[in-house]
Design a protein around this motif. Structure first.
Motif, short mmCIF file in Angstrom:
data_model
loop_
_atom_site.label_atom_id
_atom_site.label_comp_id
_atom_site.label_asym_id
_atom_site.label_seq_id
_atom_site.Cartn_x
_atom_site.Cartn_y
_atom_site.Cartn_z
N GLU A 34 5.82 -2.46 -0.97
CA GLU A 34 5.38 -3.02 0.32
C GLU A 34 6.33 -2.69 1.46
OE1 GLU A 34 2.64 -6.82 -0.98
OE2 GLU A 34 4.72 -7.21 -0.38
N VAL A 35 7.58 -2.38 1.18
CA VAL A 35 8.53 -2.04 2.24
C VAL A 35 8.89 -0.55 2.24
CG1 VAL A 35 9.49 -4.37 2.37
CG2 VAL A 35 10.55 -2.70 0.84
N ASP A 36 8.16 0.23 1.47
CA ASP A 36 8.41 1.66 1.37
C ASP A 36 7.49 2.42 2.32
OD1 ASP A 36 9.76 3.82 -0.52
OD2 ASP A 36 7.70 4.45 -0.10
N ASP A 37 8.08 3.21 3.20
CA ASP A 37 7.30 3.95 4.21
C ASP A 37 6.29 4.91 3.61
OD1 ASP A 37 8.71 2.64 6.18
OD2 ASP A 37 10.11 4.30 6.53
N LEU A 38 6.58 5.46 2.45
CA LEU A 38 5.70 6.44 1.84
C LEU A 38 4.56 5.80 1.04
CD1 LEU A 38 5.32 9.51 1.44
CD2 LEU A 38 6.84 9.33 -0.55
N ALA A 40 3.70 2.14 1.02
CA ALA A 40 3.03 0.97 1.60
C ALA A 40 1.67 1.31 2.21
CB ALA A 40 3.93 0.29 2.63
N PRO A 41 1.53 2.44 2.90
CA PRO A 41 0.22 2.76 3.48
C PRO A 41 -0.90 2.92 2.45
CG PRO A 41 1.93 4.08 4.53
CD PRO A 41 2.57 3.39 3.36
N GLY A 45 -0.20 -1.76 3.30
CA GLY A 45 1.00 -2.53 3.62
C GLY A 45 1.20 -3.76 2.75
N GLN A 92 4.43 11.04 -3.18
CA GLN A 92 4.10 9.64 -3.45
C GLN A 92 4.22 9.34 -4.94
OE1 GLN A 92 0.28 9.92 -1.44
NE2 GLN A 92 0.92 8.29 -0.03
N ARG A 95 7.92 9.01 -5.81
CA ARG A 95 8.46 7.76 -5.29
C ARG A 95 7.98 6.58 -6.15
NH1 ARG A 95 9.83 6.51 -0.01
NH2 ARG A 95 10.55 8.66 -0.06
#
Length: 159
Positions: A34-38, A40-41, A45, A92, A95
């Motif tokens: 939820e706090v990962d830029d890659l 979360a989208p 989010g 993704q 990650r």
């Protein structure tokens, strides 16, 4: 060993600590997502409670626990439907696997190499399959059983 009864090898699910261990692990994982830029989208989010619960149920079944995902949620076909059209990128996927490993450390899942190799072996296999299944590839397997992952070549060491 002649005349000796070999100790029964526990499932990965049992070795991890059962459903409670998978809930801790995947809960922490999705908190990281939820706090990962890659990543979360991919989830808008926020990873819903239902998604977290369903994924725990999947992992528990795959790792030798109760076949509840198959019984209650529709098995492989349901999981496939959740991934179709997502177009998961290789970055993704990597990650995702990295955060799964970090979360396992964060919640103190067993750290023995046999357990971690089995757990992360499935993460590698499953995420690579998810990348393929999330694409527009014409050769996606529409029907399959839920995998039942095992220890592979390195069962847990039990003296």
């Amino acid at each position: 060993m002649v005349g000796a009864v070999a100790a029964e090898v526990p499932t990965i699910y049992e070795w991890a600590g059962g459903r409670a261990a998978f809930e801790r692990w995947l809960g922490r994982f999705y908190d990281l997502v939820e706090v990962d830029d890659l990543l979360a989208p991919v989830f808008g989010g926020v990873v819903t409670v239902q998604h977290r619960t369903d994924v725990v149920t999947w992992w528990c079944e795959v790792m030798g626990g109760p076949a509840e995902y198959t019984r209650s949620l529709g098995g492989y076909e349901h999981m496939l439907g959740k991934h179709r059209g997502l177009h998961i990128a290789p970055e993704q996927r990597l990650r995702f696997v990295t955060l799964l490993s970090q979360a396992a450390d964060d919640v103190d899942l067993p750290a023995d190499p046999e357990f971690r190799a089995a757990l992360m072996g499935y993460a590698e296999w499953g995420t690579r399959l998810a990348v393929h299944n999330s694409s527009d590839a014409p050769d996606v397997a529409e029907h399959a059983p839920v995998p039942r992952w095992g220890w592979g070549v390195a069962p847990p060491y039990q003296p």
